[in-house]
Design a protein around this motif. Sequence first.
Motif, PDB file in Angstrom:
ATOM      1  N   ILE A  59       0.817  -1.179   0.125  1.00 39.92           N
ATOM      2  CA  ILE A  59      -0.139  -0.094  -0.022  1.00 39.92           C
ATOM      3  C   ILE A  59       0.928   1.081  -0.063  1.00 39.92           C
ATOM      4  CG2 ILE A  59      -1.781   1.292   1.124  1.00 39.92           C
ATOM      5  CD1 ILE A  59      -2.563  -1.334   2.631  1.00 39.92           C
ATOM      6  N   ASP A  60       0.636   2.306  -0.876  1.00 36.73           N
ATOM      7  CA  ASP A  60       1.476   3.214  -0.899  1.00 36.73           C
ATOM      8  C   ASP A  60       0.640   4.559  -0.518  1.00 36.73           C
ATOM      9  OD1 ASP A  60       3.511   5.220  -1.794  1.00 36.73           O
ATOM     10  OD2 ASP A  60       2.577   5.577  -3.616  1.00 36.73           O
ATOM     11  N   ILE A  61       1.167   4.995   0.477  1.00 35.63           N
ATOM     12  CA  ILE A  61       0.360   6.071   1.066  1.00 35.63           C
ATOM     13  C   ILE A  61       0.757   7.389   0.613  1.00 35.63           C
ATOM     14  CG2 ILE A  61      -0.130   7.120   3.333  1.00 35.63           C
ATOM     15  CD1 ILE A  61      -1.573   4.796   3.124  1.00 35.63           C
ATOM     16  N   GLY A  62      -0.069   8.250   0.102  1.00 38.68           N
ATOM     17  CA  GLY A  62       0.226   9.545  -0.347  1.00 38.68           C
ATOM     18  C   GLY A  62       0.863   9.466  -1.558  1.00 38.68           C
ATOM     19  N   SER A  63       0.289   8.956  -2.593  1.00 34.57           N
ATOM     20  CA  SER A  63       1.089   8.595  -3.898  1.00 34.57           C
ATOM     21  C   SER A  63       1.195   9.992  -4.621  1.00 34.57           C
ATOM     22  CB  SER A  63       0.325   7.712  -4.755  1.00 34.57           C
ATOM     23  OG  SER A  63      -0.061   6.517  -4.184  1.00 34.57           O
ATOM     24  N   GLY A  64       0.214  10.961  -4.320  1.00 30.56           N
ATOM     25  CA  GLY A  64       0.459  11.976  -5.320  1.00 30.56           C
ATOM     26  C   GLY A  64      -0.163  11.778  -6.581  1.00 30.56           C
ATOM     27  N   GLU A  78       2.807  -8.559  -5.685  1.00 34.69           N
ATOM     28  CA  GLU A  78       1.961  -8.980  -6.699  1.00 34.69           C
ATOM     29  C   GLU A  78       0.837  -7.896  -6.686  1.00 34.69           C
ATOM     30  OE1 GLU A  78       0.092 -12.656  -5.458  1.00 34.69           O
ATOM     31  OE2 GLU A  78       2.103 -13.414  -4.725  1.00 34.69           O
ATOM     32  N   GLU A  79       0.488  -7.050  -5.869  1.00 32.16           N
ATOM     33  CA  GLU A  79      -0.504  -6.065  -5.795  1.00 32.16           C
ATOM     34  C   GLU A  79      -0.136  -4.842  -5.311  1.00 32.16           C
ATOM     35  OE1 GLU A  79      -4.280  -7.325  -4.428  1.00 32.16           O
ATOM     36  OE2 GLU A  79      -4.141  -9.495  -5.534  1.00 32.16           O
ATOM     37  N   ILE A  80      -0.519  -3.743  -5.723  1.00 28.82           N
ATOM     38  CA  ILE A  80      -0.117  -2.247  -5.420  1.00 28.82           C
ATOM     39  C   ILE A  80      -1.563  -1.716  -5.238  1.00 28.82           C
ATOM     40  CG2 ILE A  80       0.984  -0.214  -5.560  1.00 28.82           C
ATOM     41  CD1 ILE A  80       3.359  -1.584  -7.028  1.00 28.82           C
ATOM     42  N   VAL A  81      -1.549  -0.977  -4.018  1.00 23.72           N
ATOM     43  CA  VAL A  81      -2.556   0.001  -3.731  1.00 23.72           C
ATOM     44  C   VAL A  81      -2.347   1.358  -3.705  1.00 23.72           C
ATOM     45  CG1 VAL A  81      -4.641   0.483  -2.399  1.00 23.72           C
ATOM     46  CG2 VAL A  81      -4.474  -1.697  -3.046  1.00 23.72           C
ATOM     47  N   ALA A  82      -2.598   2.257  -4.576  1.00 25.36           N
ATOM     48  CA  ALA A  82      -2.234   3.593  -4.671  1.00 25.36           C
ATOM     49  C   ALA A  82      -3.021   4.481  -3.852  1.00 25.36           C
ATOM     50  CB  ALA A  82      -1.803   4.134  -5.969  1.00 25.36           C
ATOM     51  N   THR A  83      -2.653   5.577  -2.925  1.00 26.87           N
ATOM     52  CA  THR A  83      -3.659   6.311  -2.528  1.00 26.87           C
ATOM     53  C   THR A  83      -3.251   7.551  -2.239  1.00 26.87           C
ATOM     54  OG1 THR A  83      -2.756   6.010  -0.176  1.00 26.87           O
ATOM     55  CG2 THR A  83      -4.031   4.447  -0.971  1.00 26.87           C
ATOM     56  N   ARG A  90      -5.574  11.774  -7.369  1.00 23.62           N
ATOM     57  CA  ARG A  90      -5.784  10.692  -7.847  1.00 23.62           C
ATOM     58  C   ARG A  90      -6.542  10.788  -9.293  1.00 23.62           C
ATOM     59  NH1 ARG A  90      -8.640  11.370  -3.157  1.00 23.62           N
ATOM     60  NH2 ARG A  90     -10.727  11.223  -4.185  1.00 23.62           N
ATOM     61  N   LEU A  91      -7.076  11.576  -9.616  1.00 25.72           N
ATOM     62  CA  LEU A  91      -7.416  11.589 -11.314  1.00 25.72           C
ATOM     63  C   LEU A  91      -6.064  11.838 -11.915  1.00 25.72           C
ATOM     64  CD1 LEU A  91     -10.398  14.233 -10.879  1.00 25.72           C
ATOM     65  CD2 LEU A  91     -10.429  11.817 -11.456  1.00 25.72           C
ATOM     66  N   VAL A 134      -0.838  -2.075 -10.129  1.00 26.92           N
ATOM     67  CA  VAL A 134      -1.645  -1.285  -9.339  1.00 26.92           C
ATOM     68  C   VAL A 134      -3.155  -1.412  -9.531  1.00 26.92           C
ATOM     69  CG1 VAL A 134      -2.240   1.294  -8.999  1.00 26.92           C
ATOM     70  CG2 VAL A 134       0.096   0.644  -9.505  1.00 26.92           C
ATOM     71  N   ARG A 135      -3.676  -2.107  -8.621  1.00 28.46           N
ATOM     72  CA  ARG A 135      -5.119  -2.609  -8.746  1.00 28.46           C
ATOM     73  C   ARG A 135      -6.192  -1.516  -8.411  1.00 28.46           C
ATOM     74  NH1 ARG A 135      -4.463  -8.281  -8.640  1.00 28.46           N
ATOM     75  NH2 ARG A 135      -2.619  -8.609  -9.619  1.00 28.46           N
ATOM     76  N   GLN A 136      -5.858  -0.661  -7.404  1.00 25.78           N
ATOM     77  CA  GLN A 136      -6.738   0.284  -6.979  1.00 25.78           C
ATOM     78  C   GLN A 136      -5.964   1.757  -6.673  1.00 25.78           C
ATOM     79  OE1 GLN A 136      -9.863  -0.973  -3.908  1.00 25.78           O
ATOM     80  NE2 GLN A 136      -8.498  -2.661  -3.729  1.00 25.78           N
ATOM     81  N   VAL A 137      -6.922   2.658  -6.914  1.00 27.81           N
ATOM     82  CA  VAL A 137      -6.338   4.045  -6.257  1.00 27.81           C
ATOM     83  C   VAL A 137      -7.484   4.721  -5.611  1.00 27.81           C
ATOM     84  CG1 VAL A 137      -5.627   6.437  -7.049  1.00 27.81           C
ATOM     85  CG2 VAL A 137      -5.072   4.438  -8.461  1.00 27.81           C
ATOM     86  N   LEU A 138      -7.241   4.683  -4.102  1.00 22.40           N
ATOM     87  CA  LEU A 138      -7.821   4.973  -3.105  1.00 22.40           C
ATOM     88  C   LEU A 138      -7.842   6.368  -2.607  1.00 22.40           C
ATOM     89  CD1 LEU A 138      -8.009   1.486  -1.321  1.00 22.40           C
ATOM     90  CD2 LEU A 138      -9.882   2.399  -3.005  1.00 22.40           C
ATOM     91  N   LYS A 139      -8.770   7.133  -1.631  1.00 23.77           N
ATOM     92  CA  LYS A 139      -8.581   7.981  -0.897  1.00 23.77           C
ATOM     93  C   LYS A 139      -7.863   7.649   0.298  1.00 23.77           C
ATOM     94  CE  LYS A 139     -10.748  12.122   0.984  1.00 23.77           C
ATOM     95  NZ  LYS A 139     -10.168  12.957   0.545  1.00 23.77           N
ATOM     96  N   CYS A 140      -6.903   8.546   1.041  1.00 24.97           N
ATOM     97  CA  CYS A 140      -6.482   8.177   2.295  1.00 24.97           C
ATOM     98  C   CYS A 140      -6.468   9.553   3.067  1.00 24.97           C
ATOM     99  CB  CYS A 140      -5.218   7.852   2.046  1.00 24.97           C
ATOM    100  SG  CYS A 140      -3.734   8.793   1.530  1.00 24.97           S
ATOM    101  N   ASP A 141      -6.236   9.574   4.257  1.00 25.67           N
ATOM    102  CA  ASP A 141      -5.989  10.722   5.358  1.00 25.67           C
ATOM    103  C   ASP A 141      -5.306   9.957   6.592  1.00 25.67           C
ATOM    104  OD1 ASP A 141      -6.078  12.494   7.173  1.00 25.67           O
ATOM    105  OD2 ASP A 141      -8.317  13.064   6.705  1.00 25.67           O
ATOM    106  N   VAL A 142      -3.942  10.421   6.362  1.00 28.00           N
ATOM    107  CA  VAL A 142      -3.217   9.567   7.506  1.00 28.00           C
ATOM    108  C   VAL A 142      -3.663  10.100   9.160  1.00 28.00           C
ATOM    109  CG1 VAL A 142      -1.224   9.298   5.955  1.00 28.00           C
ATOM    110  CG2 VAL A 142      -1.588  11.345   7.465  1.00 28.00           C
ATOM    111  N   HIS A 143      -4.575  11.030   9.252  1.00 28.77           N
ATOM    112  CA  HIS A 143      -4.798  11.299  10.461  1.00 28.77           C
ATOM    113  C   HIS A 143      -6.061  10.740  10.963  1.00 28.77           C
ATOM    114  CE1 HIS A 143      -2.232  14.771  10.011  1.00 28.77           C
ATOM    115  NE2 HIS A 143      -2.668  15.100   8.977  1.00 28.77           N
ATOM    116  N   LYS A 144      -6.673   9.903  10.333  1.00 32.07           N
ATOM    117  CA  LYS A 144      -7.505   8.877  10.658  1.00 32.07           C
ATOM    118  C   LYS A 144      -7.047   7.593  10.977  1.00 32.07           C
ATOM    119  CE  LYS A 144     -11.243  10.290   7.466  1.00 32.07           C
ATOM    120  NZ  LYS A 144     -12.378  10.050   6.322  1.00 32.07           N
TER     121      LYS A 144
END
Length: 263
Positions: A59-64, A78-83, A90-91, A134-144
Amino acid sequence: MALQESTAPDPYQTYFEPTVYLNYFKMGQSPVGDECLYFLLKHYHAVFKSGGLKGKLLIDIGSGPSIYQLLSACEAFEEIVATDYTDKNRLELEKWLKKMPGAFDWSPVVKYVCELEGDRDKWAAKEERLRRTVRQVLKCDVHKEQPLEPAVLPLADCVLSSLCLEAACLTEEAFRGALRHLRTLLRPGGHLVLGGGFDSSFFMVGDRKFPCLPLKEKSVREALQEAGFVIEKLETKARAAETLSDPDADYTGMFVLVAKRSD
């Protein structure tokens, strides 16, 4: 990148322009960008090369809007999730992943990583491998406490975060909290790979200044220990004298570290 919760206007959602930020990654055009990029790519290659970290899920946090940080990792997982925190980032990332018109040209960066791996000519195949991985691009917030909610993922073998936390966390308390939150995404014994800058109080995106938390090596080490990590590797590099006068950022050095979730 993520942002602390606040009642003030959200500077990242409102003002952060990914296409302007990507100018840092046009090799040969930004001294600061080149310095950071070459350092990070070299050490991510060392971390993820054959015999290094590997597994099923990263899982990549804050991919920009960026992929540079995943070019070595896609050979080992095998799998990467970008966030990322912002919708525009993300777009922009999806634009490259889906080969949409106007996507950023990462090929010079990809070719450099392939050169590190011993075959510069395989760059096109690496781009396709990364797009498949890269299987998904998700929203993340490290303060949660659950940074990816409402998404639910399996516990990862590796969490990667590059040039994110010092921009997302403007206090030591927030930085320590973010590390605790990232730990919840990792399986027991999983690894955190963190890349960033020391003593950085800001960076520029065009004419817009974004504040940062000036990290010290001592504070990073203490925060990781407190969050339940054991540092296995820490590589640092002082800022080059020829970039000291560059007005785009005021970091004094760079680091890449590998830390293991201790249980």
